[in-house]
Every structure is written in C-alpha cells, then in structure tokens.
Design a protein around this motif. Structure first.
Motif, mmCIF file in Angstrom:
data_model
loop_
_atom_site.group_PDB
_atom_site.id
_atom_site.type_symbol
_atom_site.label_atom_id
_atom_site.label_comp_id
_atom_site.label_asym_id
_atom_site.label_seq_id
_atom_site.Cartn_x
_atom_site.Cartn_y
_atom_site.Cartn_z
ATOM 1 N N VAL A 150 0.929 -1.317 0.204
ATOM 2 C CA VAL A 150 0.043 -0.220 -0.083
ATOM 3 C C VAL A 150 0.663 0.958 0.537
ATOM 4 O O VAL A 150 0.825 2.060 -1.345
ATOM 5 C CB VAL A 150 -0.623 -0.088 1.169
ATOM 6 C CG1 VAL A 150 -1.578 1.887 1.528
ATOM 7 C CG2 VAL A 150 -2.233 -1.397 0.933
ATOM 8 N N TYR A 261 -3.919 -9.357 2.908
ATOM 9 C CA TYR A 261 -3.765 -9.395 4.291
ATOM 10 C C TYR A 261 -4.981 -8.563 3.880
ATOM 11 O O TYR A 261 -4.423 -6.929 4.217
ATOM 12 C CB TYR A 261 -3.111 -9.256 4.800
ATOM 13 C CG TYR A 261 -3.409 -9.013 6.283
ATOM 14 C CD1 TYR A 261 -4.127 -9.640 7.466
ATOM 15 C CD2 TYR A 261 -2.423 -7.830 7.400
ATOM 16 C CE1 TYR A 261 -3.917 -9.660 8.595
ATOM 17 C CE2 TYR A 261 -2.226 -8.307 8.314
ATOM 18 C CZ TYR A 261 -2.989 -8.910 8.943
ATOM 19 O OH TYR A 261 -3.457 -8.585 10.012
ATOM 20 N N ALA A 262 -6.268 -8.520 4.928
ATOM 21 C CA ALA A 262 -7.416 -7.104 3.846
ATOM 22 C C ALA A 262 -7.238 -6.478 5.165
ATOM 23 O O ALA A 262 -7.739 -5.243 5.448
ATOM 24 C CB ALA A 262 -8.678 -7.559 4.624
ATOM 25 N N ALA A 264 -4.891 -5.385 6.704
ATOM 26 C CA ALA A 264 -3.409 -4.723 7.098
ATOM 27 C C ALA A 264 -3.554 -2.721 7.394
ATOM 28 O O ALA A 264 -4.408 -2.057 6.244
ATOM 29 C CB ALA A 264 -2.913 -4.172 5.492
ATOM 30 N N ARG A 265 -2.642 -2.695 8.279
ATOM 31 C CA ARG A 265 -3.025 -1.597 8.841
ATOM 32 C C ARG A 265 -1.762 -0.504 9.150
ATOM 33 O O ARG A 265 -0.472 -1.452 9.731
ATOM 34 C CB ARG A 265 -3.743 -1.376 9.891
ATOM 35 C CG ARG A 265 -5.251 -1.041 10.143
ATOM 36 C CD ARG A 265 -5.804 -0.212 9.008
ATOM 37 N NE ARG A 265 -7.551 -0.202 9.487
ATOM 38 C CZ ARG A 265 -7.884 -1.049 8.585
ATOM 39 N NH1 ARG A 265 -7.281 -1.496 7.219
ATOM 40 N NH2 ARG A 265 -9.425 -1.723 8.503
ATOM 41 N N TYR A 274 -3.090 7.744 8.338
ATOM 42 C CA TYR A 274 -4.796 6.656 7.837
ATOM 43 C C TYR A 274 -5.866 7.257 8.010
ATOM 44 O O TYR A 274 -6.211 7.779 7.015
ATOM 45 C CB TYR A 274 -4.361 5.015 8.267
ATOM 46 C CG TYR A 274 -4.973 4.144 8.059
ATOM 47 C CD1 TYR A 274 -5.027 3.644 7.148
ATOM 48 C CD2 TYR A 274 -6.536 4.207 9.168
ATOM 49 C CE1 TYR A 274 -5.783 3.195 6.838
ATOM 50 C CE2 TYR A 274 -7.173 2.901 8.850
ATOM 51 C CZ TYR A 274 -7.150 2.239 7.674
ATOM 52 O OH TYR A 274 -8.093 2.020 7.116
ATOM 53 N N ASN A 278 -8.781 8.929 5.022
ATOM 54 C CA ASN A 278 -9.657 8.575 5.041
ATOM 55 C C ASN A 278 -10.437 9.814 4.495
ATOM 56 O O ASN A 278 -12.337 9.121 3.776
ATOM 57 C CB ASN A 278 -10.153 7.617 6.517
ATOM 58 C CG ASN A 278 -9.597 6.097 6.095
ATOM 59 O OD1 ASN A 278 -9.191 5.843 4.555
ATOM 60 N ND2 ASN A 278 -10.100 5.432 6.799
ATOM 61 N N PHE A 280 -10.441 11.954 2.957
ATOM 62 C CA PHE A 280 -10.950 12.296 1.100
ATOM 63 C C PHE A 280 -10.917 11.250 0.412
ATOM 64 O O PHE A 280 -10.787 10.408 0.799
ATOM 65 C CB PHE A 280 -9.029 12.637 1.181
ATOM 66 C CG PHE A 280 -7.947 13.615 1.736
ATOM 67 C CD1 PHE A 280 -8.351 15.240 1.221
ATOM 68 C CD2 PHE A 280 -8.175 14.288 3.538
ATOM 69 C CE1 PHE A 280 -7.882 16.315 2.377
ATOM 70 C CE2 PHE A 280 -7.831 15.015 3.700
ATOM 71 C CZ PHE A 280 -7.277 16.152 3.500
ATOM 72 N N PRO A 281 -11.261 11.839 -0.933
ATOM 73 C CA PRO A 281 -11.389 11.324 -2.331
ATOM 74 C C PRO A 281 -10.217 10.870 -2.477
ATOM 75 O O PRO A 281 -9.160 11.586 -2.458
ATOM 76 C CB PRO A 281 -12.752 12.050 -2.420
ATOM 77 C CG PRO A 281 -12.232 13.677 -2.228
ATOM 78 C CD PRO A 281 -11.764 13.540 -0.760
ATOM 79 N N GLY A 282 -10.489 9.666 -3.111
ATOM 80 C CA GLY A 282 -9.524 9.022 -4.173
ATOM 81 C C GLY A 282 -8.935 9.902 -4.658
ATOM 82 O O GLY A 282 -7.539 9.756 -5.349
ATOM 83 N N HIS A 337 -13.385 1.893 15.211
ATOM 84 C CA HIS A 337 -13.577 1.501 13.983
ATOM 85 C C HIS A 337 -13.370 0.141 13.019
ATOM 86 O O HIS A 337 -14.084 0.296 13.281
ATOM 87 C CB HIS A 337 -12.881 2.462 12.832
ATOM 88 C CG HIS A 337 -14.126 2.901 11.752
ATOM 89 N ND1 HIS A 337 -13.770 2.011 10.144
ATOM 90 C CD2 HIS A 337 -15.140 3.153 11.456
ATOM 91 C CE1 HIS A 337 -14.708 1.910 9.773
ATOM 92 N NE2 HIS A 337 -15.464 2.267 10.095
ATOM 93 N N ASN A 341 -15.653 -3.404 13.668
ATOM 94 C CA ASN A 341 -15.675 -3.655 11.946
ATOM 95 C C ASN A 341 -15.674 -4.946 11.931
ATOM 96 O O ASN A 341 -14.198 -5.759 12.556
ATOM 97 C CB ASN A 341 -14.649 -2.547 11.182
ATOM 98 C CG ASN A 341 -15.021 -3.616 10.046
ATOM 99 O OD1 ASN A 341 -15.794 -4.408 9.440
ATOM 100 N ND2 ASN A 341 -14.242 -3.144 8.746
#
Lengths: 603, 203
Positions: A150, A261-262, A264-265, A274, A278, A280-282, A337, A341
């Motif tokens: 990432v 790996y879902a 991943a942080r 991080y 989040n 901000f738009p793409g 968050h 989840n």
C-alpha cells in the motif's frame, strides 16, 4: 606504563578529548532536556548491536526472509529476545525522538544558539521513520508485505515521476526478491549510516550550544551530575524496552502474494495519517499523504525562526500541541472503527490462526526450499475453508466448526460434519431432508440443511422417506434399531478402506431397507450405478474427491446432477476449475482430516 | 574555535604545510597562479575519483526502470456454464519471474467473474485502484468492498460512496469467448493497471 599512555596521548589526543567531554559545561536549566540526546544515542547503540547480530541470521530473499526470521525467533538461543529488543527499541527510538522535539518546542529550546540542534532532531525523526518503514518489510510477513504494498503504491500519487519512484523503491514493476534486497540495503546501510552521522552532528551542535549558553549563565561540569541524570534516563528507556519485549514480538504468517491481508494497517505512528487520509476522496489522496505531512515537516523546520518572537513561540506551541492531539484523536477514531468492524476482526483472527498454523507445520515438516508458504499452500486445514468459500459457499452451507460459512441463498446440502451419524440421521428424516424455509425467514439456525431448495426436494429420496420407510421400519423385525444400525453402517463407510467389504449383515441391512434395489443406490457390488450416488465408501476421502471432481459421473448423480459444477473432470484438463491437489485438500478439510500436532484428533 | 584549539592542541601543526613531504614536494605558496592550478587540479581529480563509482552505482540502481510489467494476454479462465450471477473469484495462473527465479504455473492474481447475460460475462480485476488491496465480495449486501480503506462498489465495479477512497471505478478486463469440444469458455485479457490515478492506464 605512564610513558606508554603519554605517548599514546601525544599521538592521538584521545585522553584530552575524553576529558573535554566529561568536563564540558552543562548550562543551568538544561538538565532535563539534556537527557534526551543521551537516551537517543543509547537506544541507537541498542539497535546497532541487536541489528548487527540479526544481520548474521537474516537472508533477504522472497523464499528465505520470513524463514530466516522464523529461525531467529524460534530456533536461535535468545533469538526471540534479540529480535524483540530490536523491534521494540526501534519504536522507542521514534517515540523518544518525537518527545525530544516536542519537549524542545514547549521549553523554547530551539532558539539561538540551538537552531541547528533542533533541525537535526527533526531530521533524525525522518530518518528513523525510514528505518522503521524499511524494517517493517524485512520479516516478509503478510502484515509487513501488504502494508508496504500500500505504502509504495502511494508513491504513484506523485505526478510524473510516481511510477519511476515506485519501481526504484521496490526494484521492479512488482514486489519480490529485489524489494527485500533494496529495503535491507536502505535499512542496514543507508538509513543506519545516516542516523549515525546525524547523531554525531547533533552531539556537536548540542555541545557547541551548551558552551555558548554556559558562558552567559551558570554551568556545572557534565561529570558527574549530568551523566548520572543521563544514565538514569537510559535505564528508564531500557526498562520501557524490556516491558515491551515481555509483551512479545509478532512474526505473523509468511506473505502470500495472492491472498491480500485485509487487516493491513499502519503501525501506531501512522494510524493518525491513515485515518486523516480516509477523509479524502480518491482523487485528492496526495493531499493527506504527501502535501500535508510535507508541509508539517517544513513548519517544524521553520520553528526556530518563527519562535524568535513571543507570538511566534506561542504559535509553535499551539501547532505542536494541536498536531499531537489530532494524532491521538485520529488514531483513537481509527482503532475504535476497526474494533467495531466484524470483518476486520475476522481478518485479524484469520491471520492469527494462519500464523499459528504455519508454526505447527514448520515444526512437523521443516521448511522446504520453496519457503514456508509452500507448507500453507499445501495444507488442507488452511486451504479447505478458502477453497470452500470461493467455490462452494455460494450454494453450500458449512454451518458449524470454529468459523461457520453460510451461503446467501443456500441451495445445496450443509456439508458440516458430512456423512456422520448425526448428519445422516437428519438426512433420513423427511422433515429435515426437504426443509426449506422462505428466504425472508432464513437465519443461522433456520435454514435448509439437505435437499431444500434443490431439485431433489421432492425427488425419489423424499418419496421413499415419505411412502416406504415408515412401513419398512414397521415390517422389519426390531425396525427402528435396525434403521439405526443402517445409519451407523453408512457412516462407517467414510472410514473404510475401499478394498475391504462390509460384513454380510451390513449388506443384508441395505437390502432390507431397499437401498440397493434397482433404480436406487449401488453398494459394494449390489445394485446398479448411475441412478443415484454410489454408497460404497460414502463420505470417504476418495468418494469426496470423486464427487467434487465430477458429480455428473455415473458413479454419482449422472445425468440427474442438479447444478453442481464438475471441478476437475477426469480426462478434461481444459475444464478444470480446481487442480487435483485442491480437490484433495477440499475433501480432506471436509473430513477434518489434516495434520494436527498433538495426538488428539482434530476438534 | 578556541575550544577546538584547546582540545586538539597535539594536532596544531596540521594546518601548516610541511616543508618536506614524501614525494619531495615543496610548498607551493610562492606563485599564486600555481596555487590556483593546484586547487583546480585537486578538485577535478577528486571529483573524477568519486563520481566514477557513484555513476557506476547509480546506473545499476536505476536498472528497475527498464523493467516493464507483463503486458496483457488472453487467458482461459473458466467454462461459461460454471458461472452465474454471483461474482466468483478466479485465480490467474501464469509463469511468474521474480528477479533470478522463474516459477512456472503460479497464481499471479485473480479476477471476479460474473454472468451478466445468457452468454455474457463481466470480469473485474481483484486489485483496488486506490492502494492495491484486494477487493472482497460482500454477499450480504451484494457488492464489492475494499477492506483497507473501506470503499464500496456495485457488482459492475462502480463506486458507491459519496467520497470514495478509490480514484476510479474498479478495473474491468476485456473478455472473450471460445468454444472447444462443444464447451464455451471465458477468456480474460489479464493485465495490471496503474494504481492511484483517475484514469485507467496500463501499469
């Protein structure tokens, strides 16, 4: 002796240099802030020592990086502690540097003559971040690999040169061997050397500033007052590191290039960024990821000059405190968050399970030259649920075990505990066999378990259970008990070696209940094949491999097959959805037939 | 400088040139023009000496720039009959080269395949265009989800969030069909696209 020392001193000047160090003046009021450089140097030395020894064990390649770290962690005497110290001291180094910078701002200790000292401290933070980010990848674990993936992808946000930068960072278009060799060279070579050089420059700047300040105010010599304070602070740092090491150091499972790996942080120091990103738009990600952090660094570098005035200093303090609070709040939001989840928690658990599993496999089988990942790729317990989820779970439930998998629209039998006495007892009960609640009433406990929602719901089997079985149970001597025996005999088929025949009594039992009469099942030479699944070896590994490979084979459903695809039909490799080994692993997993380290059977 | 002088007084003579060096050189302080030439020569020679290995290193360091990712080619993925309206993740099996190693028949990626008509299939790349994570199919809500930065997409790959983390919709891949021995197969042109940009360009 004295002559020798005098001669050495004459040639090198070392003794007087040392004396200069010890006698150097420490200005009054510098005592607390003055311990930070010493703590930072201490932690750096800890990193250098542990890093050097880790280097002796480390092998940077995609096939051996995780494996060599595993070796340090689990096989080398004291290796877990060594790696733990290196990992946690790295975090402590960054934390200490950040606190030092903040302390200097709040204490207004960046003013003349300490501007350079402050700038170097900010640069030290940046280089340490580089060390942590490169070090994170080196264990080649799922977490490190996917986080780095990432991060390096973020380089692509930079217009024009982004793509080239990413290639240079990871050593080619995709991550692999060369990513490791590059990151390792940066980590152990460039960044480490840069840190050492910056520390040296920083020490010179501190001494010089101390000297200038000492001329104006009162001062006391470094030895022994300040050195005692410094040594105490280093001891505190050591205790902090020791406590962190005692909490353990994660290794994780080896990276799987096709199983992202879902969960991943980033590590703690980047969670704030991080979360910030989040929002901000793409299309605008370059703002939170490069522009804002870059601007913050510039603001810090400008602080010594901004802080010359009273107002400027207050502004600096407000900015630093605001950033600290923002980082803490954003991190808390992100953590809360993720905690709420369920799919994130599930990914974490899956990774944890995978990390434990690979250790079991490595201990039992050793690591092959292809690497530890090959063990996981060949492990039924690991691959079974993945294959099931990917290929079977859109129709079949697996409603049991540690991680039940439920189909959105169940339209095939629940395969949990397939072919067991309990499963078969339900199957041979008409109510359960054809149970099919309306879709809106589906719940984890209220679902079709067998032929509900299939074309067999009102088929021959259901008709048999409805019309024939009750009278058979009555007519046969001791009917209900015999029926129970029949179920047990059928369940026993899943464990029978295919060559051995069951007893005459068992064969007679199948005859009595008209299982093998014409147009029904085949069983050990009795009855015909092609009308309904062969019950010979029902639920055995070989039988399951057969039906998964080709349910439309005449041994199973033949032309009556409902909707189940043939995953690996014999002689038609073109139509293979699964490889033969994948089919085997799926069958083994359904039977809960996999390697377990203890003597006790699975579950 | 006062402190330096005190600390290193043993080295005080360093600053003055010695009168008789090893190669019989003499002090060149007399002629200013020769002094200039000496300085220039020293600089040029030092530069050449250090720049040569630096260039050699730089050239090899830049080697990754020459490497391109594999261009797309059509790969047969599944028989049409095995697919339905629910997205199914299918692995891409190809030879993979990692620097000096070649791994034959390795999973190198995956695509989501879904039937959208009697004879039509839609293929969506598993990699999220934002940061390169793999998207998952969220069966409960019948949509795709990227777990890393929680972006949601419908089954055609269109972004569902008001401010999506993803700069573009999910990448669809070209699909082709071929019939062999009476079985219709789905072929997909598998290629990777550049991550992080609003436009879909080949990586």
């Amino acid at each position: 002796m004295n002559t020798l020392l005098r001669w050495l001193e004459d040639r090198t000047g070392l003794a007087s240099a040392c004396r200069g160090c010890l006698e150097r003046p420490v200005p009054a009021g510098r005592c607390c802030l003055g311990v930070w450089p010493s703590v930072i140097l201490f932690v750096f030395v800890v990193e250098a020592i542990t890093g050097l020894v880790l280097w002796m064990y480390y092998s940077p390649s995609a096939q051996s990086a995780w494996e060599s770290v595993y070796y340090v962690q689990h096989e080398v005497l004291g290796g877990a502690v060594l790696r733990g110290i290196h990992y946690h001291a790295g975090q402590v180094l960054l934390a200490a540097l950040a606190l030092y910078v903040l302390h200097a701002i709040f204490a207004r200790a960046y003013r003349a003559p300490r501007e350079v000292e402050f700038l170097l401290a900010v640069l030290l933070v940046l280089v340490t971040l580089g060390l942590l980010l490169t070090g994170d990848l080196l264990s080649w674990s799922q977490r490190g690999y996917w986080s780095t993936n990432v991060r390096t992808n973020f380089l692509l946000l930079i217009p024009g040169i982004g793509s080239a930068l990413r290639k240079l960072a990871i050593g080619g278009p995709e991550m692999g061997h060369l990513t490791l060799t590059r990151f390792f060279a940066l980590h152990a070579g460039l960044f480490s050397a840069a840190l050492a050089a910056l520390l040296w420059l920083h020490a010179r700047a501190v001494w010089r500033a101390d000297q200038i300040e000492a001329a104006g105010s009162g001062a006391s010599p470094y030895w022994p007052g300040q050195s005692l304070r410094n040594a105490s602070a280093c001891a505190v740092a050591l205790v902090v590191i020791a406590v962190l090491v005692a909490t353990g150091t994660e290794l994780g499972s080896p990276r799987d290039p096709i199983d992202a790996y879902a969960a991943a942080r980033p590590d703690w120091y980047f969670i704030g960024v991080y979360q910030f990103a989040n929002y901000f738009p793409g299309g605008l990600k370059i703002v939170p990821i490069f522009l804002v952090p870059g601007a913050i660094v510039l603001v810090f570098l400008a602080m010594p000059w901004v802080g010359r005035s009273r107002v400027g200093h207050v502004a600096n303090v407000v900015i630093a405190a605001g950033l600290l609070i923002a980082a803490v709040v954003l991190s808390a939001i992100s953590l809360a968050h993720d905690r709420a989840n369920p799919s994130h928690q599930e990914s974490l658990q899956a990774e944890h399970a995978s990390a434990e599993r690979v250790l079991e496999l490595v201990k039992a089988k050793g690591i092959p030259t292809a690497g530890a990942l090959a063990l996981l790729w060949d492990d039924s317990k690991t691959q079974g649920p993945k294959l099931f989820k990917q290929h079977c779970a859109s129709c079949h439930d697996y409603n049991g075990g540690e991680r039940p998998m439920l189909a959105e629209k169940p339209s095939a039998p629940d395969l949990y505990d397939f072919a067991s006495v309990q499963w078969l007892t339900g199957f041979l009960d008409l109510k359960q066999l054809a149970f099919n609640p309306p879709p809106e009433e589906l719940s984890p406990s209220n679902r079709p378990k067998y032929f509900g929602n299939t074309k067999f719901q009102k088929g021959k089997m259901a008709t048999f259970l409805k019309d024939d079985l009750p009278s058979l149970k009555k007519d046969i001597d001791d009917g209900p008990a015999q029926f129970r025996k029949l179920i047990e005999a059928l369940a026993a088929e899943s464990e029978r070696a295919s060559s051995t025949k069951p007893s005459e009594d068992t064969l007679a039992l199948f005859e009595d209940f008209t299982c093998t009469s014409s147009g029904c099942h085949h069983f050990h030479g009795n009855g015909e094949k092609g009308a309904a699944p062969d019950l010979t070896g029902y639920g055995s590994r070989e039988w399951l491999i057969g039906i998964i490979s080709d349910p439309a084979h005449k041994r199973f459903y033949g032309a009556k097959n409902d909707r189940m695809p043939s995953y690996a039909p014999a002689g038609r490799p073109d139509q293979q959805v699964l490889t033969p080994r994948q089919v085997e692993m799926l069958a083994e997993w359904l039977r809960r037939q996999w390697y377990e380290p203890s003597a006790t059977p699975a579950e | 400088m006062q402190r330096l002088g005190r600390d290193f007084k043993g080295n005080a003579s360093m600053s003055t040139t010695s009168s008789n060096g090893c190669c019989g050189c003499r002090s060149g302080a007399g002629d200013p023009r020769r002094g200039f030439l000496a300085k220039l020569g020293a600089l040029v020679l030092a530069l050449v000496a250090y720049v040569t290995p630096a260039i050699a290193g730089l050239v090899a360091f830049l080697n990754p720039l020459r490497q391109k990712s594999k261009s797309g080619e059509f790969i047969r993925l599944a028989a049409l009959d095995t697919l339905d309206g629910t997205p199914r993740k299918v692995a891409i099996i190809q030879d993979r080269t990692d620097a000096w190693n070649r791994y034959p028949n390795q999973p190198v990626g995956a695509v989501w395949l879904r039937k959208v008509g009697e004879n039509e299939v839609k293929a969506i790349h598993v990699v999220c265009p934002h940061a390169g994570c793999f998207i998952d199919y969220d069966a409960a809500n019948n949509r795709f989800v990227c777990p890393c930065h929680t972006a949601h997409f419908d089954l055609d790959g269109v972004r569902l969030d008001a401010t999506s983390s993803s700069p573009r919709d999910l990448d669809t891949l070209e699909v082709d069909y071929e019939t062999k021995d009476g079985v219709k197969y789905v072929l997909v042109k598998f290629q990777n696209f550049r991550i992080g940009t609003a436009d879909k360009v080949e990586a």
